[in-house]
Each structure stands twice: as C-alpha cells, then as structure tokens.
Design a protein around this motif. Sequence first.
Motif, PDB file in Angstrom:
ATOM      1  N   PRO A  29     -16.728  35.171 -36.421  1.00  0.00           N
ATOM      2  CA  PRO A  29     -16.167  35.812 -37.808  1.00  0.00           C
ATOM      3  C   PRO A  29     -17.136  37.041 -37.214  1.00  0.00           C
ATOM      4  CG  PRO A  29     -18.101  34.172 -37.306  1.00  0.00           C
ATOM      5  CD  PRO A  29     -17.209  34.074 -36.198  1.00  0.00           C
ATOM      6  N   LYS A  30     -16.076  38.505 -38.021  1.00  0.00           N
ATOM      7  CA  LYS A  30     -17.352  39.965 -37.838  1.00  0.00           C
ATOM      8  C   LYS A  30     -18.287  39.897 -38.555  1.00  0.00           C
ATOM      9  CE  LYS A  30     -13.142  41.805 -36.587  1.00  0.00           C
ATOM     10  NZ  LYS A  30     -12.433  42.025 -35.697  1.00  0.00           N
ATOM     11  N   GLY A  31     -19.701  40.102 -38.394  1.00  0.00           N
ATOM     12  CA  GLY A  31     -20.294  40.224 -39.169  1.00  0.00           C
ATOM     13  C   GLY A  31     -22.125  40.331 -38.160  1.00  0.00           C
ATOM     14  N   LYS A  32     -22.840  40.391 -38.646  1.00  0.00           N
ATOM     15  CA  LYS A  32     -24.148  40.669 -38.460  1.00  0.00           C
ATOM     16  C   LYS A  32     -24.750  38.876 -37.305  1.00  0.00           C
ATOM     17  CE  LYS A  32     -28.350  40.845 -40.025  1.00  0.00           C
ATOM     18  NZ  LYS A  32     -29.308  40.929 -41.018  1.00  0.00           N
ATOM     19  N   VAL A  40     -26.666  36.951 -35.473  1.00  0.00           N
ATOM     20  CA  VAL A  40     -28.371  35.679 -36.334  1.00  0.00           C
ATOM     21  C   VAL A  40     -29.030  35.635 -35.070  1.00  0.00           C
ATOM     22  CG1 VAL A  40     -29.272  33.961 -37.476  1.00  0.00           C
ATOM     23  CG2 VAL A  40     -27.556  35.079 -37.879  1.00  0.00           C
TER      24      VAL A  40
END
Length: 54
Positions: A40-43, A45
Amino acid sequence: MRRRWYPQTRLVWHVLPDGALIVRAKTKSILDLAGKLKAPKGKPVALEDMHAWR
C-alpha cells in the motif's frame, strides 16, 4: 468453477462451531502468490512504532 482434484491432492477438513464442514483442496503453493500483492502507498512505519502493547 471446475474442481481439479487428483489422487495426490491434499484435502484440509474444517469443522465450524455450528457443525458445518468445509473441505478445501490444497492445490497451490504459497510461493505461487509471490508478486501478487502490492504494497500500500503511504508513510513507512518504523519498527519501534510497531509495538502493539505499549
């Protein structure tokens, strides 16, 4: 859907709490899934932030 069960096909039997029975044919390897899932695209962690019980 056509079932392809052969004499060497491994069957896995599951009995559900309500008494229903599910029979699944194990016809594929987990290695067949390689490359099927996209991240998934995102920040990103950090590992330190992944502790659930802090």
